[in-house]
Design a protein around this motif. Sequence first.
Motif, PDB file in Angstrom:
ATOM      1  N   GLY A 146       0.783  -1.223   0.000  1.00 24.65           N
ATOM      2  CA  GLY A 146       0.000   0.000   0.000  1.00 24.65           C
ATOM      3  C   GLY A 146       0.815   1.274   0.000  1.00 24.65           C
ATOM      4  O   GLY A 146       0.262   2.366  -0.167  1.00 24.65           O
ATOM      5  N   GLN A 147       2.129   1.165   0.179  1.00 24.62           N
ATOM      6  CA  GLN A 147       2.965   2.366   0.219  1.00 24.62           C
ATOM      7  C   GLN A 147       3.461   2.727  -1.181  1.00 24.62           C
ATOM      8  O   GLN A 147       3.635   1.860  -2.035  1.00 24.62           O
ATOM      9  N   LYS A 148       3.710   4.021  -1.395  1.00 25.68           N
ATOM     10  CA  LYS A 148       4.271   4.487  -2.654  1.00 25.68           C
ATOM     11  C   LYS A 148       5.792   4.421  -2.575  1.00 25.68           C
ATOM     12  O   LYS A 148       6.395   4.998  -1.676  1.00 25.68           O
ATOM     13  N   LEU A 149       6.380   3.705  -3.541  1.00 25.38           N
ATOM     14  CA  LEU A 149       7.831   3.559  -3.596  1.00 25.38           C
ATOM     15  C   LEU A 149       8.352   4.156  -4.894  1.00 25.38           C
ATOM     16  O   LEU A 149       7.865   3.832  -5.973  1.00 25.38           O
ATOM     17  N   CYS A 150       9.335   5.026  -4.790  1.00 23.90           N
ATOM     18  CA  CYS A 150       9.974   5.561  -5.988  1.00 23.90           C
ATOM     19  C   CYS A 150      10.926   4.518  -6.568  1.00 23.90           C
ATOM     20  O   CYS A 150      11.628   3.827  -5.813  1.00 23.90           O
ATOM     21  N   GLY A 151      10.939   4.430  -7.889  1.00 22.80           N
ATOM     22  CA  GLY A 151      11.823   3.487  -8.564  1.00 22.80           C
ATOM     23  C   GLY A 151      12.097   3.934  -9.984  1.00 22.80           C
ATOM     24  O   GLY A 151      11.828   5.072 -10.354  1.00 22.80           O
ATOM     25  N   MET A 152      12.621   3.016 -10.767  1.00 23.19           N
ATOM     26  CA  MET A 152      13.038   3.335 -12.134  1.00 23.19           C
ATOM     27  C   MET A 152      12.235   2.526 -13.145  1.00 23.19           C
ATOM     28  O   MET A 152      12.020   1.323 -12.964  1.00 23.19           O
ATOM     29  N   GLN A 153      11.829   3.173 -14.219  1.00 26.05           N
ATOM     30  CA  GLN A 153      11.166   2.460 -15.299  1.00 26.05           C
ATOM     31  C   GLN A 153      12.093   1.377 -15.849  1.00 26.05           C
ATOM     32  O   GLN A 153      13.277   1.600 -16.018  1.00 26.05           O
ATOM     33  N   GLY A 154      11.534   0.196 -16.110  1.00 33.17           N
ATOM     34  CA  GLY A 154      12.304  -0.893 -16.693  1.00 33.17           C
ATOM     35  C   GLY A 154      13.031  -1.775 -15.698  1.00 33.17           C
ATOM     36  O   GLY A 154      13.647  -2.762 -16.088  1.00 33.17           O
ATOM     37  N   ASN A 155      12.960  -1.450 -14.402  1.00 37.99           N
ATOM     38  CA  ASN A 155      13.642  -2.282 -13.410  1.00 37.99           C
ATOM     39  C   ASN A 155      12.970  -3.654 -13.328  1.00 37.99           C
ATOM     40  O   ASN A 155      11.741  -3.763 -13.332  1.00 37.99           O
ATOM     41  N   LEU A 156      13.794  -4.699 -13.250  1.00 42.26           N
ATOM     42  CA  LEU A 156      13.274  -6.065 -13.220  1.00 42.26           C
ATOM     43  C   LEU A 156      12.333  -6.328 -12.057  1.00 42.26           C
ATOM     44  O   LEU A 156      11.447  -7.181 -12.142  1.00 42.26           O
ATOM     45  N   TYR A 157      12.505  -5.587 -10.961  1.00 40.61           N
ATOM     46  CA  TYR A 157      11.784  -5.926  -9.741  1.00 40.61           C
ATOM     47  C   TYR A 157      10.501  -5.122  -9.536  1.00 40.61           C
ATOM     48  O   TYR A 157       9.822  -5.305  -8.529  1.00 40.61           O
ATOM     49  N   ASN A 158      10.159  -4.263 -10.478  1.00 39.12           N
ATOM     50  CA  ASN A 158       8.938  -3.472 -10.318  1.00 39.12           C
ATOM     51  C   ASN A 158       7.702  -4.364 -10.178  1.00 39.12           C
ATOM     52  O   ASN A 158       6.812  -4.106  -9.368  1.00 39.12           O
ATOM     53  N   ARG A 159       7.659  -5.417 -10.984  1.00 38.29           N
ATOM     54  CA  ARG A 159       6.502  -6.317 -10.949  1.00 38.29           C
ATOM     55  C   ARG A 159       6.424  -7.058  -9.615  1.00 38.29           C
ATOM     56  O   ARG A 159       5.328  -7.280  -9.073  1.00 38.29           O
ATOM     57  N   THR A 160       7.565  -7.430  -9.061  1.00 36.39           N
ATOM     58  CA  THR A 160       7.584  -8.100  -7.763  1.00 36.39           C
ATOM     59  C   THR A 160       7.101  -7.163  -6.667  1.00 36.39           C
ATOM     60  O   THR A 160       6.351  -7.563  -5.768  1.00 36.39           O
ATOM     61  N   LEU A 161       7.533  -5.902  -6.745  1.00 36.58           N
ATOM     62  CA  LEU A 161       7.127  -4.925  -5.731  1.00 36.58           C
ATOM     63  C   LEU A 161       5.621  -4.737  -5.710  1.00 36.58           C
ATOM     64  O   LEU A 161       5.003  -4.677  -4.645  1.00 36.58           O
ATOM     65  N   THR A 162       5.015  -4.662  -6.897  1.00 39.35           N
ATOM     66  CA  THR A 162       3.567  -4.429  -6.958  1.00 39.35           C
ATOM     67  C   THR A 162       2.770  -5.728  -6.815  1.00 39.35           C
ATOM     68  O   THR A 162       1.753  -5.763  -6.117  1.00 39.35           O
ATOM     69  N   GLY A 163       3.236  -6.784  -7.477  1.00 37.94           N
ATOM     70  CA  GLY A 163       2.485  -8.030  -7.479  1.00 37.94           C
ATOM     71  C   GLY A 163       2.631  -8.838  -6.215  1.00 37.94           C
ATOM     72  O   GLY A 163       1.635  -9.245  -5.592  1.00 37.94           O
ATOM     73  N   THR A 164       3.879  -9.058  -5.802  1.00 41.80           N
ATOM     74  CA  THR A 164       4.134  -9.892  -4.620  1.00 41.80           C
ATOM     75  C   THR A 164       3.949  -9.130  -3.319  1.00 41.80           C
ATOM     76  O   THR A 164       3.351  -9.639  -2.368  1.00 41.80           O
ATOM     77  N   TYR A 165       4.432  -7.886  -3.287  1.00 39.78           N
ATOM     78  CA  TYR A 165       4.432  -7.142  -2.026  1.00 39.78           C
ATOM     79  C   TYR A 165       3.371  -6.050  -1.948  1.00 39.78           C
ATOM     80  O   TYR A 165       3.206  -5.420  -0.902  1.00 39.78           O
ATOM     81  N   GLY A 166       2.627  -5.832  -3.038  1.00 43.79           N
ATOM     82  CA  GLY A 166       1.485  -4.934  -2.968  1.00 43.79           C
ATOM     83  C   GLY A 166       1.802  -3.460  -2.839  1.00 43.79           C
ATOM     84  O   GLY A 166       0.953  -2.674  -2.391  1.00 43.79           O
ATOM     85  N   ASN A 184      10.822  15.215  -2.619  1.00 39.33           N
ATOM     86  CA  ASN A 184       9.635  16.065  -2.713  1.00 39.33           C
ATOM     87  C   ASN A 184       8.387  15.420  -2.133  1.00 39.33           C
ATOM     88  O   ASN A 184       7.287  15.977  -2.220  1.00 39.33           O
ATOM     89  N   GLY A 185       8.532  14.220  -1.576  1.00 41.34           N
ATOM     90  CA  GLY A 185       7.420  13.577  -0.897  1.00 41.34           C
ATOM     91  C   GLY A 185       6.465  12.806  -1.775  1.00 41.34           C
ATOM     92  O   GLY A 185       5.359  12.455  -1.340  1.00 41.34           O
ATOM     93  N   ARG A 186       6.877  12.506  -3.013  1.00 37.78           N
ATOM     94  CA  ARG A 186       5.990  11.745  -3.897  1.00 37.78           C
ATOM     95  C   ARG A 186       5.932  10.266  -3.517  1.00 37.78           C
ATOM     96  O   ARG A 186       5.064   9.526  -3.988  1.00 37.78           O
ATOM     97  N   CYS A 187       6.868   9.835  -2.689  1.00 38.13           N
ATOM     98  CA  CYS A 187       6.895   8.444  -2.251  1.00 38.13           C
ATOM     99  C   CYS A 187       7.516   8.390  -0.858  1.00 38.13           C
ATOM    100  O   CYS A 187       8.230   9.311  -0.439  1.00 38.13           O
ATOM    101  N   SER A 188       7.247   7.306  -0.150  1.00 42.75           N
ATOM    102  CA  SER A 188       7.734   7.180   1.230  1.00 42.75           C
ATOM    103  C   SER A 188       9.110   6.544   1.318  1.00 42.75           C
ATOM    104  O   SER A 188       9.772   6.619   2.363  1.00 42.75           O
ATOM    105  N   ALA A 189       9.560   5.901   0.224  1.00 42.10           N
ATOM    106  CA  ALA A 189      10.865   5.238   0.225  1.00 42.10           C
ATOM    107  C   ALA A 189      11.297   5.027  -1.230  1.00 42.10           C
ATOM    108  O   ALA A 189      10.501   5.204  -2.154  1.00 42.10           O
TER     109      ALA A 189
END
Length: 277
Positions: A146-166, A184-189
């Motif tokens: 449920g938390q917003k996480l900043c990351g990079m487009q194309g990262n292999l683990y984006n799907r795991t972050l959203t799918g597995t860990y929600g 700027n506060g767009r994400c918590s981590a």
Amino acid sequence: MRANLLAKLSLTTVLSGLALCMAAQADQLDDVKARGKLIVGIKNDYVPFGFLTKEDELKGFEIDLAKYVAGKIVGSETEIELVPVVASNRIELLNAGRIDLILATLGVNKERAKVIDFTEEYYNMAGIVLLAPKESTIAKWEDVRGQKLCGMQGNLYNRTLTGTYGAQTVLLTGTADMFKAFQNGRCSAVAFDGPILQQKLSDPEWGAKYKIALDTFDYIPIAGGVRKNEPRFLEEVNKAILSAESAGLLVKAEETYDMGSSEYVTKRAADAKAAGH
């Protein structure tokens, strides 16, 4: 008789055309040598792998490797064009012929292997870690649901972050934009590659405010990428990488760019030297 002869000639023409196409596709090595310059896709905002210094010089672990490979293939480390890429466009630029080789923290996986060929693996990256404010109470990956996480487009683990860990992901195209979005506060981590976030914490301002809240749940081998069906070119790139390892180039690069001494790079260097590369 005439129809049969024409059919045979047509088939011969088709087969000859296919043979010529295959030969042309397999001649990238000749093309690069004839050009006299190696074109490599690299990162330019990815400390310590590839980054611009204050003097606008490109430096980094993979920059050193790219120059060494160029020296081996075209005879001079200066005969190289370094093209900045990001995770979301590096394979597209490779297959479009804009670059000859990717050396840009390219993680090895089965999906990518369907569209490109990987070189020798030369690094083993902590897949992803979580950088958060020091007061963060996150203790396990399940806590990011449920938390917003900043990351990079194309990262292999984006799907795991959203799918597995929600988690919810806020995906940017460059590290500067990613860190700015976090501040700027767009994400918590920030959920991103371990070496880059560890390097960021070496900045006193960041080290005073933030911490690595979670270590990686996976490690991923890093390799270069070349277009499919270029066996001669791939072989020469692999020879150059093994030679760089044997010469201790990557061991030295880890030291130069404050990456620490990894067992993986050290062992590969010793193995390559023992094998006479």
